[in-house]
Design a protein around this motif. Structure first.
Motif, mmCIF file in Angstrom:
data_model
loop_
_atom_site.group_PDB
_atom_site.id
_atom_site.type_symbol
_atom_site.label_atom_id
_atom_site.label_comp_id
_atom_site.label_asym_id
_atom_site.label_seq_id
_atom_site.Cartn_x
_atom_site.Cartn_y
_atom_site.Cartn_z
ATOM 1 N N THR A 92 34.291 48.947 83.744
ATOM 2 C CA THR A 92 33.718 48.267 84.912
ATOM 3 C C THR A 92 34.526 48.588 86.172
ATOM 4 O OG1 THR A 92 32.840 46.173 85.754
ATOM 5 C CG2 THR A 92 34.975 46.082 84.665
ATOM 6 N N ASP A 113 25.345 50.541 86.527
ATOM 7 C CA ASP A 113 25.864 50.120 85.229
ATOM 8 C C ASP A 113 24.968 50.712 84.150
ATOM 9 O OD1 ASP A 113 27.978 48.629 86.148
ATOM 10 O OD2 ASP A 113 27.027 46.672 85.871
ATOM 11 N N ASN A 168 25.852 41.568 93.398
ATOM 12 C CA ASN A 168 26.127 42.061 92.055
ATOM 13 C C ASN A 168 26.479 43.539 92.170
ATOM 14 O OD1 ASN A 168 25.008 43.543 89.456
ATOM 15 N ND2 ASN A 168 25.529 41.454 88.857
ATOM 16 N N GLY A 170 26.596 45.834 89.900
ATOM 17 C CA GLY A 170 26.037 46.722 88.876
ATOM 18 C C GLY A 170 25.219 47.855 89.447
ATOM 19 N N GLN A 204 33.983 43.198 90.679
ATOM 20 C CA GLN A 204 32.932 42.611 91.532
ATOM 21 C C GLN A 204 33.549 41.591 92.487
ATOM 22 O OE1 GLN A 204 28.853 41.821 90.075
ATOM 23 N NE2 GLN A 204 29.324 39.672 90.443
ATOM 24 N N ASN A 223 17.501 45.163 91.184
ATOM 25 C CA ASN A 223 18.511 44.724 90.223
ATOM 26 C C ASN A 223 18.014 43.416 89.622
ATOM 27 O OD1 ASN A 223 20.829 44.278 88.728
ATOM 28 N ND2 ASN A 223 22.254 44.558 90.445
ATOM 29 N N HIS A 237 18.372 44.842 84.668
ATOM 30 C CA HIS A 237 19.810 44.804 84.386
ATOM 31 C C HIS A 237 20.052 43.803 83.259
ATOM 32 C CE1 HIS A 237 24.130 44.361 86.240
ATOM 33 N NE2 HIS A 237 24.147 44.785 84.988
ATOM 34 N N LEU A 239 22.224 41.827 81.892
ATOM 35 C CA LEU A 239 23.516 41.215 82.200
ATOM 36 C C LEU A 239 24.124 40.473 81.013
ATOM 37 C CD1 LEU A 239 23.398 39.535 85.732
ATOM 38 C CD2 LEU A 239 24.949 41.300 84.937
#
Length: 296
Positions: A92, A113, A168, A170, A204, A223, A237, A239
């Motif tokens: 990450t 991501d 976010n 990602g 993040q 997203n 996404h 999550l």
């Protein structure tokens, strides 16, 4: 050979999530309608030879070119990954270095991501007008820095307002030239290191501290979090628990979309696996971070 007009994508994956990257690649290709070629830069944090082969076989060479980088090639000399308390994998943090592995002349990049699938033409995101901002992203589930359960703990000490938007990380579309010039990667790592006891969502947190009010909010469909039911999403996404696990508990329609694309890859016969693998992976992530911390 990359070309400055190509769409520049960056992802980071370890071996556990290589299968997710296979589905992501096919979802991008299947929905890509323009003639623009795609350059996909993969930060490889321990992908096995067999999974690397599967990823390569997931690609249509006439559309997508892969560029592989090992983690040790990505981390600049002297950079230390902060050892936070989360179970987020080391990968990450690797998105922070995306602007350093793409060609110097690239004027923009998209970071994704790997726990995502793309249902809209990626070129539409690529040509987003950033309106002078350093990057574009979608608001997180927590929405604002003042969120009680997300956001930025003790945001007041940074001079932020409670209703400042929180994104976010990602999905990011950004200006790599400005990113490097403004030394964003080091600033984010420093923000995390200086506030390690308050870091809640790995990098993040740091990105939102450093780039507060310097980013462009994108349409939430770019997203769409799998826990929600967003109509006609452009990108999903995953999550929470990933769709490769039997315990997946998010939107079932989104899981069907994931397997639609996975079936187009060498993982086409894959069936969801037991939860113990997911829990073992979380334990591994924490252990690896602690070991890295001891090596400092």
């Amino acid at each position: 050979m990359s070309h400055p007009d190509n769409i520049t994508l960056v992802v980071a994956t370890d071996n556990h999530y290589a299968i997710l990257l296979g589905a992501l690649i096919k979802s991008i290709e299947e929905n890509h309608k323009t003639s623009e070629k795609i350059d996909l830069y993969i930060i490889d944090d321990g992908v096995s030879d067999s999974n690397r082969k599967r990823i390569s076989e997931s690609v249509t060479p006439a559309v997508t070119t892969l560029f592989w980088f090992k983690t040790r090639e990505v981390l600049p000399p002297g950079i230390r990954i902060p050892v936070d308390k989360s179970a987020f994998p080391i990968t990450t943090y690797l998105r922070l270095f995306a602007p350093y592995i793409i060609p110097a002349e690239a004027r923009r990049f998209i970071y994704l991501d790997v726990d995502m699938i793309v249902l809209e033409d990626i070129s539409k995101l690529w040509h987003t007008d950033l309106q002078g901002k350093l990057l574009g992203a979608v608001q997180d589930l927590s929405k604002t820095v003042g969120s009680d359960w997300g956001g930025i703990p003790r945001y007041e000490k940074f001079g932020f307002k409670a209703d400042d938007l929180y994104f976010n990380a990602g999905l990011i579309i950004g200006d790599p030239i400005r990113w490097r010039k403004e030394d964003i990667s080091n600033k984010v790592i420093q923000a995390i290191t200086d506030n390690l006891d308050e870091v809640n969502l790995a990098d993040q947190y740091g990105l939102n501290v450093v780039l507060n009010n310097q980013w462009l909010p994108l349409d939430e469909r770019w997203n769409a979090f799998s826990a929600l039911d967003i109509k006609a999403p452009y990108l999903i996404h995953f999550l929470d628990i990933k769709p490769i696990f039997k315990t997946y508990r998010s939107n079932p329609l989104y899981r069907e979309e994931f397997y639609k694309y996975l079936r187009l890859t060498p993982w086409k016969d894959f069936e969801p696996v037991s939860d113990y693998r997911r829990l073992a992976r979380k334990a591994y992530n924490k252990l690896r971070k602690n070991v890295l911390g001891l090596l400092k």
